[in-house]
Each structure stands twice: as C-alpha cells, then as structure tokens.
Scaffold this motif. Structure first.
Motif, PDB file in Angstrom:
ATOM      1  N   SER A  42     -38.155  -7.006 -50.772  1.00  0.00           N
ATOM      2  CA  SER A  42     -39.343  -7.299 -51.577  1.00  0.00           C
ATOM      3  C   SER A  42     -39.231  -6.707 -52.977  1.00  0.00           C
ATOM      4  O   SER A  42     -39.607  -7.348 -53.959  1.00  0.00           O
ATOM      5  CB  SER A  42     -40.594  -6.763 -50.890  1.00  0.00           C
ATOM      6  OG  SER A  42     -40.812  -7.438 -49.686  1.00  0.00           O
ATOM      7  N   VAL A  43     -38.721  -5.495 -53.062  1.00  0.00           N
ATOM      8  CA  VAL A  43     -38.555  -4.856 -54.374  1.00  0.00           C
ATOM      9  C   VAL A  43     -37.548  -5.639 -55.220  1.00  0.00           C
ATOM     10  O   VAL A  43     -37.786  -5.912 -56.401  1.00  0.00           O
ATOM     11  CB  VAL A  43     -38.131  -3.378 -54.218  1.00  0.00           C
ATOM     12  CG1 VAL A  43     -37.679  -2.794 -55.539  1.00  0.00           C
ATOM     13  CG2 VAL A  43     -39.271  -2.558 -53.629  1.00  0.00           C
ATOM     14  N   ILE A  44     -36.440  -6.033 -54.604  1.00  0.00           N
ATOM     15  CA  ILE A  44     -35.420  -6.796 -55.330  1.00  0.00           C
ATOM     16  C   ILE A  44     -35.981  -8.142 -55.772  1.00  0.00           C
ATOM     17  O   ILE A  44     -35.785  -8.571 -56.921  1.00  0.00           O
ATOM     18  CB  ILE A  44     -34.158  -6.981 -54.460  1.00  0.00           C
ATOM     19  CG1 ILE A  44     -33.453  -5.634 -54.272  1.00  0.00           C
ATOM     20  CG2 ILE A  44     -33.213  -8.010 -55.062  1.00  0.00           C
ATOM     21  CD1 ILE A  44     -32.346  -5.657 -53.230  1.00  0.00           C
ATOM     22  N   PRO A  49     -37.317 -11.356 -60.975  1.00  0.00           N
ATOM     23  CA  PRO A  49     -38.175 -12.178 -61.843  1.00  0.00           C
ATOM     24  C   PRO A  49     -38.810 -11.371 -62.976  1.00  0.00           C
ATOM     25  O   PRO A  49     -38.960 -11.878 -64.093  1.00  0.00           O
ATOM     26  CB  PRO A  49     -39.246 -12.720 -60.887  1.00  0.00           C
ATOM     27  CG  PRO A  49     -38.604 -12.700 -59.564  1.00  0.00           C
ATOM     28  CD  PRO A  49     -37.714 -11.502 -59.570  1.00  0.00           C
ATOM     29  N   PHE A  50     -39.174 -10.113 -62.714  1.00  0.00           N
ATOM     30  CA  PHE A  50     -39.731  -9.268 -63.768  1.00  0.00           C
ATOM     31  C   PHE A  50     -38.715  -9.100 -64.895  1.00  0.00           C
ATOM     32  O   PHE A  50     -39.044  -9.229 -66.075  1.00  0.00           O
ATOM     33  CB  PHE A  50     -40.116  -7.907 -63.177  1.00  0.00           C
ATOM     34  CG  PHE A  50     -40.767  -7.001 -64.161  1.00  0.00           C
ATOM     35  CD1 PHE A  50     -42.106  -7.151 -64.480  1.00  0.00           C
ATOM     36  CD2 PHE A  50     -40.055  -5.980 -64.766  1.00  0.00           C
ATOM     37  CE1 PHE A  50     -42.719  -6.316 -65.394  1.00  0.00           C
ATOM     38  CE2 PHE A  50     -40.649  -5.136 -65.686  1.00  0.00           C
ATOM     39  CZ  PHE A  50     -41.990  -5.303 -65.997  1.00  0.00           C
ATOM     40  N   MET A  54     -39.313 -10.202 -68.743  1.00  0.00           N
ATOM     41  CA  MET A  54     -39.384  -9.127 -69.740  1.00  0.00           C
ATOM     42  C   MET A  54     -38.144  -9.076 -70.630  1.00  0.00           C
ATOM     43  O   MET A  54     -38.239  -8.729 -71.798  1.00  0.00           O
ATOM     44  CB  MET A  54     -39.605  -7.773 -69.065  1.00  0.00           C
ATOM     45  CG  MET A  54     -40.940  -7.667 -68.353  1.00  0.00           C
ATOM     46  SD  MET A  54     -42.353  -8.044 -69.387  1.00  0.00           S
ATOM     47  CE  MET A  54     -42.373  -6.628 -70.467  1.00  0.00           C
ATOM     48  N   GLY A  55     -36.995  -9.422 -70.084  1.00  0.00           N
ATOM     49  CA  GLY A  55     -35.765  -9.415 -70.861  1.00  0.00           C
ATOM     50  C   GLY A  55     -35.531 -10.715 -71.606  1.00  0.00           C
ATOM     51  O   GLY A  55     -34.564 -10.834 -72.357  1.00  0.00           O
ATOM     52  N   THR A  64     -36.952 -20.679 -66.144  1.00  0.00           N
ATOM     53  CA  THR A  64     -37.479 -19.370 -65.751  1.00  0.00           C
ATOM     54  C   THR A  64     -38.591 -19.530 -64.729  1.00  0.00           C
ATOM     55  O   THR A  64     -38.614 -18.822 -63.716  1.00  0.00           O
ATOM     56  CB  THR A  64     -38.005 -18.607 -66.988  1.00  0.00           C
ATOM     57  OG1 THR A  64     -36.942 -18.497 -67.943  1.00  0.00           O
ATOM     58  CG2 THR A  64     -38.487 -17.228 -66.610  1.00  0.00           C
ATOM     59  N   VAL A  65     -39.501 -20.465 -64.961  1.00  0.00           N
ATOM     60  CA  VAL A  65     -40.606 -20.689 -64.028  1.00  0.00           C
ATOM     61  C   VAL A  65     -40.094 -21.162 -62.677  1.00  0.00           C
ATOM     62  O   VAL A  65     -40.544 -20.694 -61.629  1.00  0.00           O
ATOM     63  CB  VAL A  65     -41.616 -21.694 -64.624  1.00  0.00           C
ATOM     64  CG1 VAL A  65     -42.611 -22.164 -63.581  1.00  0.00           C
ATOM     65  CG2 VAL A  65     -42.332 -21.085 -65.808  1.00  0.00           C
TER      66      VAL A  65
END
Length: 137
Positions: A42-44, A49-50, A54-55, A64-65
C-alpha cells in the motif's frame, strides 16, 4: 454431567492448530506477515503516484492520470486480499461472487454515467468556439 459434556465439546470445537489462522469455512484472519506485506504494498502503491505528480515525471497529463488510476485499482485489490481477506474460499465463494457482482454493477454505473455525460456535452453544447463566446453581447 452437562458441564463435562460442554467442556469436552468446547475443547474440540475451538482447537487451535499452531499458527494456522483458517477456520473450517475457509475464512482467513490474516497473520502479521500478511498485514505487513499489505502495508508495504500500500505504501509503495501510494508513493509512486505521489512521486509521479509531485516530480512532474511524465509530460502527458493523460498518461499520468491513467497510471495513477491503474495504481489505484491495484491498491483496491491489495486491500481486499491482505486486509479484508477476500478470496474464493471464504464463505464458500459467496463473498467473492458478491464482490464480482458489485464490481459489474459499479462498472455499468460508471461507464453509463460517462457515456451519458459525454453525449449530453456533445449534443447540448453550442458549436461556438471560446473566442466567439467571449465576443457575445
């Protein structure tokens, strides 16, 4: 005598078999290892996507979507398997069948809604361009 019979039946009805967390009905209550695997996945599946957003990794917003939505779908399955313990064995397969039915109904509702909104937008909106609309009185 009834208390003796009760304790005898109680001992056999709730016997634990080592570290096995399965019941006779096939329900899996998980283990620390399965919860940790689910948590790490879940963290990965959240971090990637974050990072993509952000990058500003991809130039195409559409790509991306789509990638973020794909990660979201995978994360739903991770949660269902590792946290909700849904599989084809639990409750004789009825839990899995109800999940499939729910997914079909949700997909019909989503696709139908998008189809209706697309057609309404295409058929109801004026054919003027934004420049022409700005020049209206």
């Amino acid at each position: 005598m009834s208390s003796n019979t009760h304790s005898h039946g109680h001992a056999h009805g709730h016997a634990h078999h080592g570290g096995d967390h399965h019941h006779e009905s096939g329900e899996d209550h998980g283990s620390f290892k399965s919860y940790m695997i689910g948590f790490i996945l879940s963290v990965i599946l959240t971090a990637i996507p974050f990072w993509l957003v952000m990058g500003d990794v991809l130039e195409s917003r559409t790509a991306t979507v789509i990638i973020i939505m794909a990660f979201g779908v995978v994360q739903v399955f991770v949660h269902m398997i590792y946290f909700l313990h849904m599989n084809t064995k639990s409750q004789g397969g009825w839990t899995f069948m109800s999940l499939l039915f729910t997914l079909v109904v949700v997909m019909i509702a989503l696709v139908g809604s998008l189809w209706v909104m697309y057609n309404m937008n295409k058929n109801m909106m004026p054919t003027m361009t934004m420049e022409q609309m700005k020049n209206l009185p």
